[in-house]
Write a protein that holds these residues in place. Structure first.
Motif, PDB file in Angstrom:
ATOM      1  N   LEU A  42       0.833  -1.206   0.000  1.00 25.65           N
ATOM      2  CA  LEU A  42       0.000   0.000   0.000  1.00 25.65           C
ATOM      3  C   LEU A  42       0.867   1.254   0.000  1.00 25.65           C
ATOM      4  CD1 LEU A  42      -2.883  -0.875   2.515  1.00 25.65           C
ATOM      5  CD2 LEU A  42      -3.059  -0.546   0.042  1.00 25.65           C
ATOM      6  N   HIS A  62       2.407   1.866  -3.348  1.00 27.83           N
ATOM      7  CA  HIS A  62       1.358   2.376  -4.236  1.00 27.83           C
ATOM      8  C   HIS A  62       1.092   3.852  -3.971  1.00 27.83           C
ATOM      9  CE1 HIS A  62      -2.905   3.106  -5.374  1.00 27.83           C
ATOM     10  NE2 HIS A  62      -2.518   2.485  -6.462  1.00 27.83           N
ATOM     11  N   GLN A  63       1.055   4.213  -2.694  1.00 27.52           N
ATOM     12  CA  GLN A  63       0.839   5.610  -2.304  1.00 27.52           C
ATOM     13  C   GLN A  63       1.930   6.519  -2.838  1.00 27.52           C
ATOM     14  OE1 GLN A  63      -1.390   7.571  -0.694  1.00 27.52           O
ATOM     15  NE2 GLN A  63      -2.694   5.811  -1.031  1.00 27.52           N
ATOM     16  N   ALA A  71       1.601   6.982  -6.507  1.00 26.52           N
ATOM     17  CA  ALA A  71       0.456   7.812  -6.861  1.00 26.52           C
ATOM     18  C   ALA A  71       0.729   9.286  -6.557  1.00 26.52           C
ATOM     19  CB  ALA A  71      -0.780   7.325  -6.108  1.00 26.52           C
ATOM     20  N   GLN A  72       1.344   9.551  -5.402  1.00 32.62           N
ATOM     21  CA  GLN A  72       1.658  10.939  -5.025  1.00 32.62           C
ATOM     22  C   GLN A  72       2.661  11.539  -6.008  1.00 32.62           C
ATOM     23  OE1 GLN A  72       0.200  12.595  -2.699  1.00 32.62           O
ATOM     24  NE2 GLN A  72      -0.758  11.038  -1.427  1.00 32.62           N
ATOM     25  N   ARG A 125       3.029  10.679  -9.151  1.00 32.52           N
ATOM     26  CA  ARG A 125       2.347  10.961 -10.401  1.00 32.52           C
ATOM     27  C   ARG A 125       1.603  12.299 -10.289  1.00 32.52           C
ATOM     28  NH1 ARG A 125      -1.584   6.395 -12.467  1.00 32.52           N
ATOM     29  NH2 ARG A 125       0.406   5.342 -12.590  1.00 32.52           N
ATOM     30  N   PHE A 126       0.997  12.507  -9.127  1.00 32.61           N
ATOM     31  CA  PHE A 126       0.280  13.759  -8.903  1.00 32.61           C
ATOM     32  C   PHE A 126       1.233  14.943  -9.007  1.00 32.61           C
ATOM     33  CE2 PHE A 126      -1.186  17.149  -6.114  1.00 32.61           C
ATOM     34  CZ  PHE A 126      -2.425  17.403  -6.671  1.00 32.61           C
ATOM     35  N   ARG A 168       1.947  15.903 -12.510  1.00 29.59           N
ATOM     36  CA  ARG A 168       0.791  16.391 -13.254  1.00 29.59           C
ATOM     37  C   ARG A 168       0.585  17.901 -13.134  1.00 29.59           C
ATOM     38  NH1 ARG A 168      -2.880  12.183 -14.574  1.00 29.59           N
ATOM     39  NH2 ARG A 168      -1.421  10.833 -15.641  1.00 29.59           N
ATOM     40  N   ARG A 220      -5.449  19.706  -0.178  1.00 37.91           N
ATOM     41  CA  ARG A 220      -6.250  18.480  -0.179  1.00 37.91           C
ATOM     42  C   ARG A 220      -7.237  18.449   0.975  1.00 37.91           C
ATOM     43  NH1 ARG A 220      -1.303  14.727  -1.524  1.00 37.91           N
ATOM     44  NH2 ARG A 220      -1.103  15.303  -3.684  1.00 37.91           N
ATOM     45  N   GLU A 233     -10.103  20.672  -0.168  1.00 40.05           N
ATOM     46  CA  GLU A 233     -10.939  20.077  -1.215  1.00 40.05           C
ATOM     47  C   GLU A 233     -11.665  18.824  -0.744  1.00 40.05           C
ATOM     48  OE1 GLU A 233      -8.252  19.537  -4.464  1.00 40.05           O
ATOM     49  OE2 GLU A 233      -8.368  21.642  -5.061  1.00 40.05           O
ATOM     50  N   ILE A 270     -10.333  16.041   0.093  1.00 39.80           N
ATOM     51  CA  ILE A 270      -9.663  14.796  -0.301  1.00 39.80           C
ATOM     52  C   ILE A 270      -9.210  14.021   0.934  1.00 39.80           C
ATOM     53  CG2 ILE A 270      -7.640  13.858  -1.482  1.00 39.80           C
ATOM     54  CD1 ILE A 270      -7.928  16.272  -3.436  1.00 39.80           C
ATOM     55  N   ARG A 308     -12.108  12.255   2.438  1.00 41.24           N
ATOM     56  CA  ARG A 308     -12.465  11.035   1.710  1.00 41.24           C
ATOM     57  C   ARG A 308     -11.504   9.904   2.057  1.00 41.24           C
ATOM     58  NH1 ARG A 308     -15.207  10.126  -2.810  1.00 41.24           N
ATOM     59  NH2 ARG A 308     -15.028  12.178  -3.735  1.00 41.24           N
ATOM     60  N   VAL A 309     -10.214  10.225   2.084  1.00 39.80           N
ATOM     61  CA  VAL A 309      -9.209   9.209   2.397  1.00 39.80           C
ATOM     62  C   VAL A 309      -9.481   8.602   3.772  1.00 39.80           C
ATOM     63  CG1 VAL A 309      -6.761   8.875   2.935  1.00 39.80           C
ATOM     64  CG2 VAL A 309      -7.425  10.169   0.906  1.00 39.80           C
ATOM     65  N   LEU A 366      -7.760   2.658   4.019  1.00 42.09           N
ATOM     66  CA  LEU A 366      -6.317   2.955   3.981  1.00 42.09           C
ATOM     67  C   LEU A 366      -5.879   3.461   5.352  1.00 42.09           C
ATOM     68  CD1 LEU A 366      -3.873   3.201   1.966  1.00 42.09           C
ATOM     69  CD2 LEU A 366      -4.381   5.634   1.932  1.00 42.09           C
ATOM     70  N   TYR A 386      -1.067   6.886   4.406  1.00 36.95           N
ATOM     71  CA  TYR A 386      -1.294   8.049   3.553  1.00 36.95           C
ATOM     72  C   TYR A 386      -0.252   9.129   3.837  1.00 36.95           C
ATOM     73  CZ  TYR A 386      -3.524  11.808   1.027  1.00 36.95           C
ATOM     74  OH  TYR A 386      -3.763  12.827   0.152  1.00 36.95           O
ATOM     75  N   LEU A 412     -19.795  11.309   0.118  1.00 38.50           N
ATOM     76  CA  LEU A 412     -19.931  12.541   0.875  1.00 38.50           C
ATOM     77  C   LEU A 412     -20.379  13.670  -0.033  1.00 38.50           C
ATOM     78  CD1 LEU A 412     -16.626  12.301   2.863  1.00 38.50           C
ATOM     79  CD2 LEU A 412     -18.869  12.421   3.910  1.00 38.50           C
ATOM     80  N   ALA A 432     -16.612  15.864  -0.572  1.00 41.17           N
ATOM     81  CA  ALA A 432     -15.299  15.235  -0.623  1.00 41.17           C
ATOM     82  C   ALA A 432     -14.744  15.330  -2.033  1.00 41.17           C
ATOM     83  CB  ALA A 432     -15.384  13.773  -0.191  1.00 41.17           C
ATOM     84  N   GLY A 433     -13.531  15.822  -2.163  1.00 40.43           N
ATOM     85  CA  GLY A 433     -12.935  15.979  -3.476  1.00 40.43           C
ATOM     86  C   GLY A 433     -12.061  14.802  -3.859  1.00 40.43           C
ATOM     87  N   LEU A 448      -5.792  13.915 -11.804  1.00 35.50           N
ATOM     88  CA  LEU A 448      -5.733  12.513 -12.205  1.00 35.50           C
ATOM     89  C   LEU A 448      -6.944  12.198 -13.073  1.00 35.50           C
ATOM     90  CD1 LEU A 448      -4.706  10.865  -8.806  1.00 35.50           C
ATOM     91  CD2 LEU A 448      -3.219  11.653 -10.640  1.00 35.50           C
ATOM     92  N   TYR A 455      -7.914   4.586  -5.168  1.00 38.65           N
ATOM     93  CA  TYR A 455      -8.676   4.261  -3.958  1.00 38.65           C
ATOM     94  C   TYR A 455      -8.950   2.764  -3.798  1.00 38.65           C
ATOM     95  CZ  TYR A 455      -9.298   9.153  -2.892  1.00 38.65           C
ATOM     96  OH  TYR A 455      -9.045  10.453  -2.561  1.00 38.65           O
ATOM     97  N   ALA A 501      -6.889  -0.141  -1.394  1.00 37.32           N
ATOM     98  CA  ALA A 501      -6.953  -0.268   0.062  1.00 37.32           C
ATOM     99  C   ALA A 501      -8.036  -1.262   0.503  1.00 37.32           C
ATOM    100  CB  ALA A 501      -7.207   1.100   0.689  1.00 37.32           C
TER     101      ALA A 501
END
Lengths: 275, 303
Positions: free
Chosen positions: A6, A9-10, A13-14, A16-17, A20, A86, A89, A91, A94-95, A100, A105, B83, B86-87, B92, B101, B104
């Protein structure tokens, strides 16, 4: 094993962000390079008597100093801004609602920033050595890596801490720049203050972390230091800042955004809810 | 059937303000429950406590058998949360976000399956920042379903959808419930609640003021008949028209609505009042009460 999978993967992904968002990548990677090229062009690069810390070529001074600055902005500035953006927004929220583990994270955010910092520092040092004849010695390489590891971990942790106390992403951005830039000016990063700077500046720089990171990293590249050139006292001060940053981050970190213009009662409510 | 959710005397206070003021209810496994209420009624606060996003002041809460306030990743693995606010990392692509996501979860759905479920095949490789509001909401929905959850929280799931997308999302939620998933949704839309939910709970000022199926609520609270009409401008106070009525009246924009248990007498009074003044009542209708009337009556809002 699952945690490691995990985590990797994190980090990917971070990463890649990061790539971007070209503007962030530019400021982090290109700005220090441009500064190094400009400073060397402005201040000349004639090798004088390199027998002491106050009489050295511009490139020998600026390569490690700006590498350290690049590490600081890749970790401290970027994390402070990204994490608070984040949060704003939703994010992070949501996480937090997914399975996870939160530490994975956060570790992903920190380690991906450290990776970018490593890329950035490598670019700077390589440029200095190849283009400007800056000194580098294999025997001091472990000390260099150690200084990088302690410094980048410290500034990454301080970035998380700053994102936890800033009320918004714009505040985090302003605070990050308002702290790291003056700190760079008094910490022998942008200018060599020489042996006798005003006392209050010296005291401030000795308390703050950036000078210690810069000094310990530069020492591993200077021709007059003896291997392994590890300045344990400097690294010790950094470690104290790391612990301080971690305490603030753990104490104040929020996953929920603060509501925007909904008044103080709601804000207090949210703050209470986050505790 | 065991209960997916059990809430007893739940209270959430902010200072002296009790946002949730002693709420108790249970949701059975496989049930679809809508929580309805005006803004500030405490529905989002309640749901956020159930999700583990928010701490509670007092009361007992069990969700999937555990206390969401202290539950860990294992609890969240069985939960799907959509939610309101939630963004996602908008730089991406849709596919990348779903991939980010899904790792996990212990039994994640396939990315392509999710994209098909929310009908975003055309947008799968576009950055989320280029999507419309409704399309981004469908990404939210896909993320709520990504772990194949046993319990799904939908906070205003179709806000910003066009009518066609809304109907398709309803079908999607219905499919989930046919698979035996428990769904708790909050909504402003009575139509949505009626379309999707087995059971509707109405929350007002932090308390449950009604709890039952839509038809049950209509039967229990919606007694009476609705008379409505447009009123021409008149020079006298309306007390002569409204005071003798047996039902309750409310008005807006020169349109009067009366809910009454004595429709014949009230109608006779209204028409007598109007004809004696030579007035024509525009759009005069008599109908049985709608769920909306029940709802507005329960939450005490002026229509």
């Amino acid at each position: 094993m699952r945690s490691l999978r995990l985590l990797s993967h994190q980090i990917r992904a971070q990463n890649r962000f990061f790539w971007r968002v070209p503007v962030g990548a530019f400021f982090t990677l290109m700005l220090p390079v441009i500064m190094l090229v400009l400073f060397v062009a402005l201040f000349g690069n004639d090798l004088g008597d390199t027998g002491g810390p106050d009489d050295t070529s511009a490139a020998q001074f600026y390569t490690p100093a700006l590498a350290v600055f690049a590490v600081g902005s890749a970790t401290y500035t970027n994390i402070a801004i990204n994490v608070s953006t984040r949060r704003e927004e939703g994010i992070l929220r949501r996480v937090r609602g997914t399975p996870l583990p939160p530490w994975i994270y956060i570790a992903g955010v920190i380690l991906s920033a450290v990776w970018i910092a490593l890329v950035s520092a490598t670019v700077m040092v390589t440029l200095g050595v190849v283009a400007f004849d800056v000194n580098i010695e294999l025997a001091k390489f472990p000390g260099m890596l150690l200084s990088f590891a302690v410094g980048s971990a410290t500034f990454a942790t301080l970035g998380v801490a700053l994102s936890s106390v800033a009320r918004s992403s714009s505040a985090a951005s302003a605070l990050a720049n308002a702290t790291i830039l003056p700190m760079a000016f008094i910490s022998n990063i942008f200018v060599n203050l020489g042996p006798e700077p005003p006392k209050w500046l010296r005291v401030a720089a000795d308390i703050l972390p950036l000078k210690h990171f810069g000094t310990s990293f530069s020492a591993t590249m200077e021709p007059w230091t003896d291997p392994p050139a590890i300045l344990w006292d400097r690294l010790g001060v950094l470690a104290i800042w790391l612990v301080l940053g971690a305490v603030v981050a753990v104490w104040r970190f929020r996953w929920d955004p603060l509501p925007g213009a909904t008044g103080r009662t709601a804000r207090r409510g949210r703050a209470a809810a986050a505790v | 059937m065991p209960n997916a959710i059990e809430v007893t005397d739940l209270v959430k206070s902010y200072g002296s303000n009790r946002a949730v003021d002693g709420v108790s209810f249970a949701v059975e496994e496989g049930e679809v429950v809508a929580i309805l209420g005006p803004n500030g009624a405490g529905k989002s606060t309640t749901v956020e406590i159930l999700e583990g996003h928010r701490s509670r002041t007092s009361g007992d809460v069990r969700v999937l058998g555990v206390d969401p306030g202290t539950a860990g990743p294992g609890f969240r693995d069985r939960l799907g949360i959509v939610l309101q606010s939630a963004g996602v990392d908008k730089e991406l692509t849709v596919r990348e976000v779903l991939h980010f996501y899904r790792v996990a979860y212990s039994r994640p759905r396939e990315v392509d399956e999710l994209i098909a479920m929310v009908e975003l095949e055309d947008k799968a490789d576009e950055r989320v920042s280029t999507l419309s509001g409704g399309q981004q909401r469908r990404v939210d929905l896909a993320l709520g379903l990504i772990g194949d959850p046993d319990l799904i929280f939908l906070d205003e799931p179709t806000t910003g959808f066009d009518p066609a997308a809304r109907r398709r999302s309803w079908d999607l939620v219905r499919n989930l419930t046919e698979l035996g998933r428990t769904v708790v949704l909050t909504t402003h839309s009575l139509e949505e609640a009626e379309q999707l939910a087995d059971r509707v709970m109405v929350l007002a000022a932090g308390r449950i003021v009604a709890d039952g199926s839509a038809s049950q609520l209509r039967a229990d609270f919606g007694k009476g008949t609705r008379i409505s009409f447009g009123l021409p401008a008149v020079d006298e106070p309306l007390s002569g028209l409204l005071d003798p009525l047996q039902g309750t009246s409310r008005g807006r924009d020169r349109r009067i609505e009366i809910t009454t248990d004595a429709p014949t007498a009230d109608l006779a009074h209204i028409t007598a009042w109007a004809t004696s003044r030579g007035l024509e009542l525009d759009g005069l209708t008599v109908s049985s009460t709608e769920l909306e009337d029940v709802y507005l009556g329960l939450v005490g809002e002026e229509a």
